[in-house]
Write a protein that holds these residues in place. Sequence first.
Motif, mmCIF file in Angstrom:
data_model
loop_
_atom_site.group_PDB
_atom_site.id
_atom_site.type_symbol
_atom_site.label_atom_id
_atom_site.label_comp_id
_atom_site.label_asym_id
_atom_site.label_seq_id
_atom_site.Cartn_x
_atom_site.Cartn_y
_atom_site.Cartn_z
ATOM 1 N N LEU A 17 2.256 -9.229 1.567
ATOM 2 C CA LEU A 17 2.708 -7.869 1.288
ATOM 3 C C LEU A 17 1.512 -6.930 1.170
ATOM 4 O O LEU A 17 0.629 -7.140 0.335
ATOM 5 N N TYR A 18 1.502 -5.904 1.984
ATOM 6 C CA TYR A 18 0.431 -4.908 1.969
ATOM 7 C C TYR A 18 0.717 -3.874 0.898
ATOM 8 O O TYR A 18 1.821 -3.342 0.799
ATOM 9 N N ASP A 19 -0.281 -3.572 0.085
ATOM 10 C CA ASP A 19 -0.165 -2.546 -0.951
ATOM 11 C C ASP A 19 -0.814 -1.264 -0.426
ATOM 12 O O ASP A 19 -2.041 -1.188 -0.306
ATOM 13 N N SER A 74 -3.524 0.542 -3.000
ATOM 14 C CA SER A 74 -4.862 -0.049 -3.178
ATOM 15 C C SER A 74 -5.490 -0.479 -1.856
ATOM 16 O O SER A 74 -6.677 -0.761 -1.801
ATOM 17 N N LYS A 75 -4.648 -0.555 -0.812
ATOM 18 C CA LYS A 75 -5.057 -1.032 0.517
ATOM 19 C C LYS A 75 -5.499 -2.494 0.478
ATOM 20 O O LYS A 75 -6.334 -2.935 1.255
ATOM 21 N N VAL A 100 -3.869 -6.717 -0.241
ATOM 22 C CA VAL A 100 -2.733 -7.499 0.231
ATOM 23 C C VAL A 100 -2.427 -8.637 -0.749
ATOM 24 O O VAL A 100 -3.324 -9.330 -1.210
ATOM 25 N N PHE A 101 -1.140 -8.755 -1.096
ATOM 26 C CA PHE A 101 -0.664 -9.840 -1.938
ATOM 27 C C PHE A 101 -0.267 -11.011 -1.051
ATOM 28 O O PHE A 101 0.337 -10.815 0.005
ATOM 29 N N PHE A 161 -4.431 -12.150 -4.431
ATOM 30 C CA PHE A 161 -4.539 -10.766 -3.987
ATOM 31 C C PHE A 161 -5.907 -10.583 -3.345
ATOM 32 O O PHE A 161 -6.933 -10.896 -3.968
ATOM 33 N N GLN A 219 -2.639 -1.736 7.562
ATOM 34 C CA GLN A 219 -1.785 -2.885 7.273
ATOM 35 C C GLN A 219 -2.077 -4.046 8.218
ATOM 36 O O GLN A 219 -2.114 -5.200 7.796
#
Length: 58
Positions: free
Chosen positions: A10-12, A15-16, A18-19, A28, A36
């Motif tokens: 999952l891209y945040d 914050s740029k 990724v989880f 993370f 992304q």
Amino acid sequence: MKYEDGMQILYDVLSKGVFIQFRGKSDFLKGPFPNQREAVRAAEDYCRKLGWGESRTQ
């Protein structure tokens, strides 16, 4: 390549980073990644280092 059951990336956008959820572990990758696509690519590389794509015996 198909993701394993339970594998999530999952891209945040804030914050740029990724989880990653892989084989019962969460992590993370802080980044920042430029987009992304690059974040997902880094997460997939991370999972490959942990054995994704290799034969897995139960």
